[in-house]
Write a protein that holds these residues in place. Structure first.
Motif, PDB file in Angstrom:
ATOM      1  N   GLY A   1       0.816  -1.205   0.000  1.00  0.00           N
ATOM      2  CA  GLY A   1       0.000   0.000   0.000  1.00  0.00           C
ATOM      3  C   GLY A   1       0.853   1.259   0.000  1.00  0.00           C
ATOM      4  N   ALA A   2       1.944   1.235   0.764  1.00  0.00           N
ATOM      5  CA  ALA A   2       2.841   2.385   0.814  1.00  0.00           C
ATOM      6  C   ALA A   2       3.477   2.638  -0.551  1.00  0.00           C
ATOM      7  CB  ALA A   2       3.925   2.157   1.868  1.00  0.00           C
ATOM      8  N   ALA A   3       3.870   1.562  -1.229  1.00  0.00           N
ATOM      9  CA  ALA A   3       4.458   1.695  -2.562  1.00  0.00           C
ATOM     10  C   ALA A   3       3.452   2.299  -3.540  1.00  0.00           C
ATOM     11  CB  ALA A   3       4.925   0.328  -3.063  1.00  0.00           C
ATOM     12  N   ALA A   4       2.220   1.818  -3.469  1.00  0.00           N
ATOM     13  CA  ALA A   4       1.170   2.353  -4.340  1.00  0.00           C
ATOM     14  C   ALA A   4       0.917   3.827  -4.055  1.00  0.00           C
ATOM     15  CB  ALA A   4      -0.114   1.545  -4.151  1.00  0.00           C
ATOM     16  N   GLY A   5       0.897   4.184  -2.779  1.00  0.00           N
ATOM     17  CA  GLY A   5       0.671   5.574  -2.399  1.00  0.00           C
ATOM     18  C   GLY A   5       1.768   6.489  -2.893  1.00  0.00           C
ATOM     19  N   GLY A   6       3.016   6.026  -2.831  1.00  0.00           N
ATOM     20  CA  GLY A   6       4.126   6.842  -3.288  1.00  0.00           C
ATOM     21  C   GLY A   6       4.104   7.082  -4.784  1.00  0.00           C
ATOM     22  N   ILE A   7       3.793   6.048  -5.555  1.00  0.00           N
ATOM     23  CA  ILE A   7       3.815   6.159  -7.016  1.00  0.00           C
ATOM     24  C   ILE A   7       2.685   7.050  -7.534  1.00  0.00           C
ATOM     25  CG2 ILE A   7       3.517   4.840  -9.155  1.00  0.00           C
ATOM     26  CD1 ILE A   7       5.082   2.576  -7.806  1.00  0.00           C
ATOM     27  N   GLN A   8       1.507   6.955  -6.929  1.00  0.00           N
ATOM     28  CA  GLN A   8       0.390   7.738  -7.442  1.00  0.00           C
ATOM     29  C   GLN A   8       0.501   9.234  -7.136  1.00  0.00           C
ATOM     30  OE1 GLN A   8      -2.558   9.051  -5.450  1.00  0.00           O
ATOM     31  NE2 GLN A   8      -1.094   8.957  -3.763  1.00  0.00           N
ATOM     32  N   CYS A   9       1.497   9.625  -6.346  1.00  0.00           N
ATOM     33  CA  CYS A   9       1.709  11.054  -6.050  1.00  0.00           C
ATOM     34  C   CYS A   9       2.000  11.854  -7.313  1.00  0.00           C
ATOM     35  CB  CYS A   9       2.856  11.227  -5.064  1.00  0.00           C
ATOM     36  SG  CYS A   9       2.451  10.722  -3.381  1.00  0.00           S
ATOM     37  N   VAL A  10       2.521  11.189  -8.336  1.00  0.00           N
ATOM     38  CA  VAL A  10       2.839  11.871  -9.590  1.00  0.00           C
ATOM     39  C   VAL A  10       1.591  12.520 -10.179  1.00  0.00           C
ATOM     40  CG1 VAL A  10       3.698  11.540 -11.936  1.00  0.00           C
ATOM     41  CG2 VAL A  10       4.746  10.291 -10.046  1.00  0.00           C
ATOM     42  N   ILE A  11       0.445  11.872  -9.996  1.00  0.00           N
ATOM     43  CA  ILE A  11      -0.821  12.420 -10.484  1.00  0.00           C
ATOM     44  C   ILE A  11      -1.548  13.167  -9.374  1.00  0.00           C
ATOM     45  CG2 ILE A  11      -3.116  11.828 -11.369  1.00  0.00           C
ATOM     46  CD1 ILE A  11      -1.847   9.533 -12.860  1.00  0.00           C
ATOM     47  N   CYS A  12      -1.493  12.630  -8.172  1.00  0.00           N
ATOM     48  CA  CYS A  12      -2.249  13.187  -7.053  1.00  0.00           C
ATOM     49  C   CYS A  12      -1.859  14.625  -6.734  1.00  0.00           C
ATOM     50  CB  CYS A  12      -2.048  12.306  -5.817  1.00  0.00           C
ATOM     51  SG  CYS A  12      -2.827  12.934  -4.314  1.00  0.00           S
ATOM     52  N   CYS A  13      -0.559  14.927  -6.707  1.00  0.00           N
ATOM     53  CA  CYS A  13      -0.100  16.259  -6.311  1.00  0.00           C
ATOM     54  C   CYS A  13      -0.580  17.354  -7.272  1.00  0.00           C
ATOM     55  CB  CYS A  13       1.417  16.269  -6.179  1.00  0.00           C
ATOM     56  SG  CYS A  13       2.079  17.871  -5.642  1.00  0.00           S
ATOM     57  N   PRO A  14      -0.336  17.238  -8.588  1.00  0.00           N
ATOM     58  CA  PRO A  14      -0.854  18.274  -9.502  1.00  0.00           C
ATOM     59  C   PRO A  14      -2.377  18.364  -9.485  1.00  0.00           C
ATOM     60  CG  PRO A  14       0.825  16.947 -10.589  1.00  0.00           C
ATOM     61  CD  PRO A  14       0.499  16.261  -9.309  1.00  0.00           C
ATOM     62  N   MET A  15      -3.045  17.205  -9.345  1.00  0.00           N
ATOM     63  CA  MET A  15      -4.504  17.203  -9.321  1.00  0.00           C
ATOM     64  C   MET A  15      -5.039  17.994  -8.126  1.00  0.00           C
ATOM     65  SD  MET A  15      -7.090  14.026  -8.628  1.00  0.00           S
ATOM     66  CE  MET A  15      -6.761  14.157  -6.866  1.00  0.00           C
ATOM     67  N   GLU A  16      -4.456  17.775  -6.959  1.00  0.00           N
ATOM     68  CA  GLU A  16      -4.931  18.471  -5.764  1.00  0.00           C
ATOM     69  C   GLU A  16      -4.530  19.948  -5.781  1.00  0.00           C
ATOM     70  OE1 GLU A  16      -4.328  16.608  -2.061  1.00  0.00           O
ATOM     71  OE2 GLU A  16      -5.385  14.787  -2.643  1.00  0.00           O
ATOM     72  N   LEU A  17      -3.415  20.255  -6.429  1.00  0.00           N
ATOM     73  CA  LEU A  17      -3.039  21.653  -6.583  1.00  0.00           C
ATOM     74  C   LEU A  17      -4.074  22.384  -7.422  1.00  0.00           C
ATOM     75  CD1 LEU A  17      -0.983  24.000  -6.316  1.00  0.00           C
ATOM     76  CD2 LEU A  17       0.080  23.145  -8.415  1.00  0.00           C
ATOM     77  N   ALA A  18      -4.481  21.771  -8.544  1.00  0.00           N
ATOM     78  CA  ALA A  18      -5.496  22.378  -9.415  1.00  0.00           C
ATOM     79  C   ALA A  18      -6.822  22.515  -8.674  1.00  0.00           C
ATOM     80  CB  ALA A  18      -5.672  21.543 -10.672  1.00  0.00           C
ATOM     81  N   LYS A  19      -7.196  21.498  -7.898  1.00  0.00           N
ATOM     82  CA  LYS A  19      -8.453  21.537  -7.145  1.00  0.00           C
ATOM     83  C   LYS A  19      -8.439  22.676  -6.127  1.00  0.00           C
ATOM     84  CE  LYS A  19      -9.101  18.603  -3.790  1.00  0.00           C
ATOM     85  NZ  LYS A  19      -9.391  19.452  -2.588  1.00  0.00           N
ATOM     86  N   THR A  20      -7.322  22.814  -5.424  1.00  0.00           N
ATOM     87  CA  THR A  20      -7.201  23.872  -4.424  1.00  0.00           C
ATOM     88  C   THR A  20      -7.284  25.248  -5.066  1.00  0.00           C
ATOM     89  OG1 THR A  20      -5.818  22.462  -3.014  1.00  0.00           O
ATOM     90  CG2 THR A  20      -5.707  24.833  -2.634  1.00  0.00           C
ATOM     91  N   ARG A  21      -6.566  25.439  -6.169  1.00  0.00           N
ATOM     92  CA  ARG A  21      -6.571  26.738  -6.837  1.00  0.00           C
ATOM     93  C   ARG A  21      -7.945  27.059  -7.431  1.00  0.00           C
ATOM     94  NH1 ARG A  21      -1.305  28.787  -7.581  1.00  0.00           N
ATOM     95  NH2 ARG A  21      -0.140  28.048  -5.768  1.00  0.00           N
ATOM     96  N   MET A  22      -8.625  26.053  -7.965  1.00  0.00           N
ATOM     97  CA  MET A  22      -9.964  26.274  -8.518  1.00  0.00           C
ATOM     98  C   MET A  22     -10.943  26.672  -7.414  1.00  0.00           C
ATOM     99  SD  MET A  22     -10.147  25.782 -11.875  1.00  0.00           S
ATOM    100  CE  MET A  22     -11.849  25.319 -12.184  1.00  0.00           C
ATOM    101  N   GLN A  23     -10.817  26.050  -6.252  1.00  0.00           N
ATOM    102  CA  GLN A  23     -11.719  26.350  -5.147  1.00  0.00           C
ATOM    103  C   GLN A  23     -11.476  27.738  -4.562  1.00  0.00           C
ATOM    104  OE1 GLN A  23     -10.956  22.975  -2.598  1.00  0.00           O
ATOM    105  NE2 GLN A  23     -12.760  21.874  -3.318  1.00  0.00           N
ATOM    106  N   LEU A  24     -10.259  28.255  -4.743  1.00  0.00           N
ATOM    107  CA  LEU A  24      -9.908  29.556  -4.180  1.00  0.00           C
ATOM    108  C   LEU A  24     -10.071  30.699  -5.177  1.00  0.00           C
ATOM    109  CD1 LEU A  24      -6.710  28.617  -2.122  1.00  0.00           C
ATOM    110  CD2 LEU A  24      -9.003  29.097  -1.254  1.00  0.00           C
ATOM    111  N   GLN A  25     -10.610  30.407  -6.348  1.00  0.00           N
ATOM    112  CA  GLN A  25     -10.811  31.474  -7.334  1.00  0.00           C
ATOM    113  C   GLN A  25     -11.710  32.571  -6.770  1.00  0.00           C
ATOM    114  OE1 GLN A  25     -10.498  30.915 -11.835  1.00  0.00           O
ATOM    115  NE2 GLN A  25     -12.002  29.415 -11.231  1.00  0.00           N
ATOM    116  N   GLY A  26     -11.357  33.833  -7.057  1.00  0.00           N
ATOM    117  CA  GLY A  26     -12.151  34.955  -6.582  1.00  0.00           C
ATOM    118  C   GLY A  26     -11.677  35.519  -5.274  1.00  0.00           C
ATOM    119  N   MET A  27     -10.581  34.931  -4.715  1.00  0.00           N
ATOM    120  CA  MET A  27     -10.066  35.408  -3.438  1.00  0.00           C
ATOM    121  C   MET A  27      -8.790  36.208  -3.651  1.00  0.00           C
ATOM    122  SD  MET A  27     -10.593  32.092  -0.981  1.00  0.00           S
ATOM    123  CE  MET A  27     -10.022  33.018   0.450  1.00  0.00           C
TER     124      MET A  27
END
Length: 237
Positions: free
Chosen positions: A34-60
């Motif tokens: 599970g730890a190995a899977a979690g580490g590898i998927q960070c390649v997609i998870c990190c940019p995805m969550e960055l975009a989600k955070t920035r989209m949610q903060l639009q207008g601020m």
């Protein structure tokens, strides 16, 4: 939503292959896979969550005047890449890795322990409720084990949206957050996260487990039919 499709595919694919590589099905190996899977998927998870955070903060903050800065998540990542490069779209990667590696380790470890304790067998009439409970509790265990890190990750990814960069790094973010808001800041939003985690992970684990379970059953049936004498095979399908 698009990101989660790839994330789940990577997580369950890597975890399954890691378990086959490790050979023995033990709680420790479940955690490591599970730890190995979690580490590898960070390649997609990190940019995805960055975009989600920035989209949610639009207008601020500095973007209050503009009605719409980003058209969608992809446009958000493209704009960040043009301005800050690869480092920009991977902002918060270290904290994402620190969260995901132990988080997914506990995720699969908890699910394995609960399904064993509940004796989840294919012929059990209560198999679906048991899988749903085990999956939901696995999600809760995963988030509880890493939630303070998630708070720091979110703050770092949101930093700069208001026009001012408040943090110089992970430790600076931790110290400033504690100094200004106390220890309870690291649990802020935990209740709503857990309320979301149970049904989401219950559905995810139950769906994957049942799909694999029935797929294996179908494969076994096909192999039995292929091995049987021709006269015993059905005359039509």
């Amino acid at each position: 939503m698009m990101g989660l499709t790839f994330i789940n595919a990577i997580v369950f694919g890597v975890q399954g292959n890691a378990m086959r590589y490790l050979g023995k099905d033990t709680p420790l190996n479940q955690f490591l896979a599970g730890a190995a899977a979690g580490g590898i998927q960070c390649v997609i998870c990190c940019p995805m969550e960055l975009a989600k955070t920035r989209m949610q903060l639009q207008g601020m903050g500095e973007y209050q005047i503009k009605s719409k800065v980003y058209k969608n998540s992809l446009d958000c990542l493209v704009r960040i890449y043009k301005k800050h490069g690869i480092r920009g779209i991977n902002k918060g990667m270290v904290t994402t890795i620190l969260r995901e590696i132990p988080g997914f380790g506990f995720y699969f470890l908890t699910y394995d322990c609960l399904t064993r304790a509940l004796n989840c067998e294919p012929d059990d009439s209560l198999i679906i409720p048991k899988l749903l409970f085990a999956g939901g509790m696995s999600g809760i265990a995963s988030w509880i084990s890493t939630y303070p890190i998630d708070v720091i990750k979110s703050r770092l990814q949101a930093d700069g949206v208001g026009g001012i960069n408040r943090y110089n790094g992970i430790m600076d973010c931790v110290l400033q957050s504690y100094k200004n808001e106390g220890w309870h800041v690291f649990a802020r939003g935990l209740t709503s996260t857990l309320l979301r985690a149970f049904p989401v992970n219950a559905a995810t684990f139950a769906t994957v487990t049942l799909f694999l379970m029935y797929s294996k059953a179908d494969d076994a049936s096909c192999k039995q039919l292929e091995a049987a004498p021709a006269i015993q095979q059905p005359t039509s399908l």
